[in-house]
Design a protein around this motif. Structure first.
Motif, PDB file in Angstrom:
ATOM      1  N   UNK A   1       0.587  -2.824  -3.000  1.00 35.27           N
ATOM      2  CA  UNK A   1       1.866  -3.692  -3.445  1.00 35.27           C
ATOM      3  C   UNK A   1       1.829  -5.021  -2.780  1.00 35.27           C
ATOM      4  N   UNK A   2       1.441  -4.891  -1.464  1.00 36.48           N
ATOM      5  CA  UNK A   2       1.545  -5.885  -0.571  1.00 36.48           C
ATOM      6  C   UNK A   2      -0.089  -6.293  -0.038  1.00 36.48           C
ATOM      7  N   UNK A   3      -0.122  -7.842   0.185  1.00 36.74           N
ATOM      8  CA  UNK A   3      -1.330  -8.047   0.814  1.00 36.74           C
ATOM      9  C   UNK A   3      -1.285  -7.807   2.309  1.00 36.74           C
ATOM     10  N   UNK A   4      -2.306  -7.168   2.852  1.00 35.78           N
ATOM     11  CA  UNK A   4      -2.414  -6.667   4.204  1.00 35.78           C
ATOM     12  C   UNK A   4      -1.855  -5.188   4.206  1.00 35.78           C
ATOM     13  N   UNK A   5      -1.472  -4.606   3.036  1.00 41.33           N
ATOM     14  CA  UNK A   5      -1.128  -3.200   3.314  1.00 41.33           C
ATOM     15  C   UNK A   5      -2.119  -2.434   3.713  1.00 41.33           C
ATOM     16  N   UNK A   6      -1.966  -1.472   4.528  1.00 42.65           N
ATOM     17  CA  UNK A   6      -3.029  -0.574   5.251  1.00 42.65           C
ATOM     18  C   UNK A   6      -2.971   0.826   4.826  1.00 42.65           C
TER      19      UNK A   6
END
Length: 561
Positions: free
Chosen positions: A397-402
C-alpha cells in the motif's frame, strides 16, 4: 472391502463396497438406519434406537441433532460429563464401526465419511476429528449430494445426462448439479443451507400443535413427546391428505384434525428457503432448469409431499426416486471409498468434485486518498473443479513498506470479517521508496480439503508457504488425545444388549405417554421382558421381543389416526 459412512443429523448409516457393488450394513437390531442419538442408561452410554427412546422419556439424559453443532464449542451434558459434537459423533461412528466389523468379520479402519456440501472447513475438520476419536482413518470426506450422485452414476454409468441432486436431510439442505457422460461423473456446482432440514419442518409443526392445544412448545418436559407427535403427523401427511391427532401431553388432551394444505401453510417459510441454493447451483453450473434431464431426490425429508411438489414446480419436471432417499448417500460414500482404494471394479468410473466455498484473502481498497482494509479478494471461486491452483498479484500500500501480511478466508461475503478465517501468512519485502513491491499469492486446494498458500515476492523471488491444517476453534492434537482417553474410559453397553435396551427404553417411553388406565398394561410389558431376560432362553426372548414391539406399534398408532 471398502467402507463409507453417512453421518447424518437424524440417522447414520454405514455401507461396504464388495463384489463390485455397495451394500448397506445392518446394526444389532437388524436395521440399516441408526439414530444419531446418544443417551445415558443406568450409568452407561447407549447409541441409536435405545438412545432415541430415552430421549422421549428422559430428555435430560440424551443428546441428539449434534451434527448441527459441528465446528462450535457447544457442550452437551450427559450425567456429570460434558461432551462436544465431535465426541458424540464419534460414539455414533464407533457403533457403526462395531456393526460393520460384526457383519463383515474384518477390522474396519479406513472409511470415507459424507458431509453436507455447505459444511465449512471448521465443520469438516470436526468430522475428521470425530472419525479419529472413533478409531477410524478418514481417507476422504465426500459431499453428500456428490455421494448420492456417485451412487446414481454407478447405477447408470452408461447414461449421458445432466442431473440435479436435491438433498434435504434431517438437518441440512444441499444441491449438486452434475454431468454424466462415458463413465465420467462431473460435479458442476454445489450449494446448500447447513441449517435447513426435516427437523425444522417437524419443529414448525410441533409449535403449531402446541399453540392450538394451549401448551408451551419450549417446555423441556413436554418437548420430546411433542416432537415425536409432530414427527408422526408429518410422516402421516406424506401419504394421507388429512390426519387426526389424539394424545395427552402433560395432562392436556390433544385432539386436532390436520390437513396437508394446513401443514404446507405452516411450513411455507421453510420451503421458500429452498430457492436460493437451487438458484445458486443452477447459476454456477451454467445450466438452466430446462437443461436438467433428471431431478433426483435424496434425504428422508424429501418424502414430504410439499417438498416434492416444490421441487417439481421449481425445476419444471417430476423428480425421480430410483434409490431409497435415506440410503443413497451411504451407498455413494462406499463407492467413493472404493475409488480412493482404486478398486478394479471401478476402473471405468471417473469422478470430479468442486469446492463449495470461495477461498481468498483480505485486501485493502483505495477510497479517495486513503486505503480501507478488510475487503475480501477471491482467489479460488466457489464451485471450481478440484484439485485446483489459482494465483493473484498483490502490491504494497505504501512506499517503503517492509511486510506483506495476508489473512486467509473462506466464504461469500465481500467483507473479510464476515467469512471464516482459516489462517495468516506474511512475507518480508525490500524497503523500496521508489516503487510498490509486488507478490504473487497462489492457492492450491486438493480433494482432501487441504489448502496450501504460497506467497512469492517478485523482486527477490523470496517465498513463504502455509498449509492450512489447524483452525481457531478446531480440536487440537491434545484435545483429540484427551477425547480418545475419555472414549476408552466410557462405560458403554455391549452391542449384544442393544435389542433388549431398545425394547426396554421403548416400553418406558410408552409408560410415560400412556393415560392412567393404560399404564398397568404397559408396565406388564416390562415385567414380561424382565422375566424373559432372567430365563436366558434366546428363542423365547426373540419371540417375545417381536410380540412386544408389535403391541407397542399398535399402542403408538393410537396417537395418529
Amino acid at each position: 472391502m471398502h467402507f463409507g459412512v453417512d453421518l447424518g443429523t437424524t440417522n447414520s448409516l454405514i455401507a461396504v463396497f464388495r463384489d463390485g457393488t455397495p451394500q448397506l450394513i445392518p446394526n444389532a437390531l437388524g436395521q440399516v438406519l441408526t439414530p444419531s442419538v446418544v443417551a445415558l442408561h443406568q450409568g452407561r452410554l447407549v447409541v441409536g434406537e435405545a438412545a432415541r427412546a430415552i430421549s422421549l422419556s428422559q430428555p435430560a439424559q440424551a443428546a441428539g441433532l449434534f451434527k448441527r453443532a459441528m465446528g462450535t464449542d457447544r457442550a452437551y451434558r450427559l450425567g456429570q460429563t460434558d461432551y462436544n459434537a465431535p465426541e458424540l459423533s464419534a460414539m455414533v461412528l464407533a457403533a457403526l464401526k462395531a456393526d460393520a466389523e460384526a457383519h463383515c468379520g474384518v477390522p474396519v479402519s479406513d472409511v470415507v465419511i459424507s458431509v453436507p456440501a455447505y459444511f465449512n472447513e471448521l465443520q469438516r475438520k470436526a468430522v475428521r476429528a470425530a472419525g479419529r476419536i472413533a478409531g477410524l482413518n478418514v481417507t476422504r470426506l465426500i459431499n453428500e449430494p456428490t455421494a448420492a450422485a456417485l451412487a446414481y452414476g454407478l447405477h447408470e454409468r452408461d447414461a449421458e445426462a445432466k442431473i440435479l441432486v436435491f438433498d434435504l436431510g434431517g438437518g441440512t439442505f444441499d444441491v449438486s448439479v452434475l454431468d454424466l457422460f462415458e463413465g465420467v461423473i462431473e460435479v458442476r456446482a454445489s450449494a446448500g443451507d447447513a441449517f435447513l432440514g426435516g427437523e425444522d419442518f417437524t419443529d414448525a409443526l410441533a409449535r403449531y400443535i402446541a399453540t392450538q392445544s394451549g401448551l408451551d412448545a419450549n417446555d423441556p418436559a413436554l418437548r420430546p413427546a411433542l416432537i415425536k407427535l409432530a414427527e408422526q403427523a408429518k410422516v402421516g401427511l406424506s401419504s394421507d391428505a388429512q390426519i387426526h391427532l389424539q394424545a395427552e401431553l402433560g395432562g392436556t388432551p390433544i385432539d386436532l384434525h390436520l390437513t396437508r394444505e394446513r401443514f404446507d401453510d405452516i411450513t411455507a417459510p421453510l420451503l421458500t428457503r429452498l430457492a436460493a441454493p437451487l438458484d445458486r447451483a443452477l447459476h454456477d453450473s451454467g445450466f438452466t432448469a430446462q437443461q436438467i434431464d433428471k431431478v433426483v431426490l435424496v434425504g428422508g425429508a424429501t418424502r414430504m409431499a410439499a417438498v416434492r411438489a416444490y421441487a417439481g414446480r421449481k425445476l419444471r419436471q417430476f423428480p425421480v426416486i430410483g434409490l431409497d432417499p435415506d440410503q443413497v448417500v451411504a451407498l455413494g460414500a462406499a463407492v467413493q471409498a472404493a475409488l480412493v482404494a482404486r478398486d478394479a471394479a471401478l476402473d471405468d468410473v471417473v469422478m470430479t468434485d468442486v469446492s463449495a466455498f470461495t477461498l481468498g484473502c483480505d485486501t485493502a481498497r483505495q477510497i479517495g486518498n486513503t486505503y480501507r482494509e478488510g475487503y475480501f479478494q477471491p482467489i479460488i471461486e466457489r464451485n471450481s473443479i478440484i484439485p485446483t491452483s489459482r494465483e493473484e498479484m498483490f502490491s504494497t500500500i505504501q512506499l517503503g513498506q517492509e511486510v506483506l501480511r495476508f489473512r486467509i478466508f473462506q466464504g461469500e461475503s465481500p467483507l473479510a470479517m464476515n467469512n471464516l478465517a482459516l489462517g495468516e501468512i506474511e512475507v518480508k519485502v525490500p524497503r523500496n521508496m521508489e516503487h510498490h513491491e509486488s507478490a504473487i499469492v497462489r492457492f492450491t486446494y486438493d480433494v482432501s480439503g487441504l489448502l496450501e498458500v504460497d506467497v512469492t515476492v517478485q523482486s527477490t523471488g523470496k517465498k513463504a508457504s502455509l498449509v492450512i491444517s489447524k483452525l481457531a476453534g478446531e480440536m487440537s492434537e491434545a484435545d483429540i488425545t484427551a477425547a480418545l482417553k475419555k472414549m476408552a474410559a466410557l462405560k458403554q453397553h455391549p452391542r449384544d444388549d442393544a435389542a433388549n435396551i431398545h425394547l426396554r427404553t421403548r416400553i418406558e417411553a410408552a409408560y410415560g405417554m400412556a393415560r392412567a388406565e393404560a399404564r398397568d398394561w404397559v408396565a406388564n410389558l416390562l415385567v414380561q421382558l424382565d422375566a424373559a431376560i432372567d430365563a436366558q432362553d434366546p428363542h423365547t426372548l426373540t419371540a417375545l421381543r417381536r410380540d412386544l414391539h408389535k403391541a407397542l406399534d399398535e399402542f403408538e398408532a393410537h396417537y395418529v389416526t
